[in-house]
Motif scaffolding. Sequence first.
Motif, PDB file in Angstrom:
ATOM      1  N   LEU A 122       0.820  -1.211   0.000  1.00  0.00           N
ATOM      2  CA  LEU A 122       0.000   0.000   0.000  1.00  0.00           C
ATOM      3  C   LEU A 122       0.854   1.262   0.000  1.00  0.00           C
ATOM      4  CD1 LEU A 122      -2.742  -1.050   2.604  1.00  0.00           C
ATOM      5  CD2 LEU A 122      -2.970  -0.963   0.103  1.00  0.00           C
ATOM      6  N   LYS A 202      -4.563  -3.791  -6.116  1.00  0.00           N
ATOM      7  CA  LYS A 202      -5.119  -2.463  -5.850  1.00  0.00           C
ATOM      8  C   LYS A 202      -5.281  -1.627  -7.117  1.00  0.00           C
ATOM      9  CE  LYS A 202      -0.855   0.123  -4.809  1.00  0.00           C
ATOM     10  NZ  LYS A 202      -0.126   0.886  -3.781  1.00  0.00           N
ATOM     11  N   ARG A 208     -11.089   0.047  -7.887  1.00  0.00           N
ATOM     12  CA  ARG A 208     -11.457   1.436  -8.226  1.00  0.00           C
ATOM     13  C   ARG A 208     -12.965   1.621  -8.161  1.00  0.00           C
ATOM     14  NH1 ARG A 208      -7.146   0.884 -12.153  1.00  0.00           N
ATOM     15  NH2 ARG A 208      -8.663   0.265 -13.750  1.00  0.00           N
ATOM     16  N   TYR A 211     -13.975   2.029  -4.516  1.00  0.00           N
ATOM     17  CA  TYR A 211     -13.733   3.402  -4.060  1.00  0.00           C
ATOM     18  C   TYR A 211     -14.750   4.355  -4.674  1.00  0.00           C
ATOM     19  CZ  TYR A 211      -9.249   2.451  -1.761  1.00  0.00           C
ATOM     20  OH  TYR A 211      -8.268   2.010  -0.899  1.00  0.00           O
ATOM     21  N   GLY A 216     -15.146   3.138   2.176  1.00  0.00           N
ATOM     22  CA  GLY A 216     -13.961   3.687   2.831  1.00  0.00           C
ATOM     23  C   GLY A 216     -12.770   2.757   2.734  1.00  0.00           C
ATOM     24  N   ARG A 217     -11.607   3.291   3.035  1.00  0.00           N
ATOM     25  CA  ARG A 217     -10.368   2.506   2.965  1.00  0.00           C
ATOM     26  C   ARG A 217     -10.392   1.331   3.932  1.00  0.00           C
ATOM     27  NH1 ARG A 217      -5.290   3.773   0.985  1.00  0.00           N
ATOM     28  NH2 ARG A 217      -3.515   2.729   1.989  1.00  0.00           N
ATOM     29  N   ASN A 218     -10.998   1.526   5.090  1.00  0.00           N
ATOM     30  CA  ASN A 218     -11.068   0.452   6.076  1.00  0.00           C
ATOM     31  C   ASN A 218     -11.881  -0.739   5.589  1.00  0.00           C
ATOM     32  OD1 ASN A 218      -9.543   1.941   7.870  1.00  0.00           O
ATOM     33  ND2 ASN A 218     -11.323   2.798   8.935  1.00  0.00           N
ATOM     34  N   VAL A 220     -12.310  -1.312   1.952  1.00  0.00           N
ATOM     35  CA  VAL A 220     -11.738  -1.749   0.683  1.00  0.00           C
ATOM     36  C   VAL A 220     -10.473  -2.573   0.903  1.00  0.00           C
ATOM     37  CG1 VAL A 220     -10.694  -0.977  -1.487  1.00  0.00           C
ATOM     38  CG2 VAL A 220     -12.725   0.186  -0.596  1.00  0.00           C
ATOM     39  N   VAL A 221      -9.600  -2.116   1.809  1.00  0.00           N
ATOM     40  CA  VAL A 221      -8.304  -2.790   1.981  1.00  0.00           C
ATOM     41  C   VAL A 221      -8.465  -4.226   2.480  1.00  0.00           C
ATOM     42  CG1 VAL A 221      -6.161  -2.791   3.305  1.00  0.00           C
ATOM     43  CG2 VAL A 221      -6.976  -0.673   2.264  1.00  0.00           C
TER      44      VAL A 221
END
Length: 309
Positions: A122, A202, A208, A211, A216-218, A220-221
């Motif tokens: 990341l 990613k 994409r 997103y 949120g990133r929490n 998606v990751v």
Amino acid sequence: MARYILWRVLQAIPVLIGTTFLIYFMVFAMPGNPLLALFGDRTPNPALLERLEEQYHLNEPFLVQYWYYLSGIFQGDFGTSFTGEPTTEILARTFPVTIRLAVLALIIQGVLGILVGLVSGLRKGKFFDSSALAVSLLLISLPIFVIAFLAQYVFGIELGWARTTVGSGAPWADLILPAFVLASVSFAQIVRLTRASVIETKSLDFVRTAYGKGLGRNRVVPVHILRNSLIPVTTYLGTDFGVLLVGATVTEGIFNVPGVGRTLFQAILRGEGPTVVSFVTVMVLIYLVVNLVIDLLYAVLDPRIRYVK
């Protein structure tokens, strides 16, 4: 799923027979009498030697010897060592120790390797990424015995955080330091494998899109990036578990771990054919089971995977 598992079990039978035949051939079909190693430089009594050959079926043709061994496997009998001790007792004494060591190493390299590889992927090109790559390269470059001796000196002698040798009964606490040593090289490989997989994942369209939908990133990751990046890592961890069981010889020798690696090495030096063959057979069985479990985990990580016969 049930049909797939049954099909894989049926496939494992010829694999087991083929691998056990090869190892049995390499140990017992070679020129010379393996029983002579028991007597060292002494000349054995002919009557005693004949009786031992009859006991271990060494006076029979090779295929008959192998049939005795193979039929014993399916009855749970892995034979008797040349010292008279059933190999199942040796397995029962040594395998639990090595399995504990391998499980600890697998957890260490899996958790730390995936975590470092994820952050590194990341943060591609950042300081953490460069540091992780440098450390992983260093660990890959160092022989395992160098890492083991350094760990003994630093953490055992200088800092006193761990015992330099494993005590009687091989308690979990004593296995932590050798487990870190055993996991070090694989940790470096997992960091690099996870990093490459995360960088590739990613950049894919579905990430994409996630997103773009406002996730949120929490979310998606862990769900979209990490989960889809774990398939190659899971494959590596599965095969590496077998490698950890077999390849712990150096680590077990340095830390005096009474496990499979050290026992197998000693059996090879003594010419203990039944012990060597039995240990390798159990390792093959473990490989087959682990590979099946890893294949089944693919569907958990990627719901698009379906199993058909």
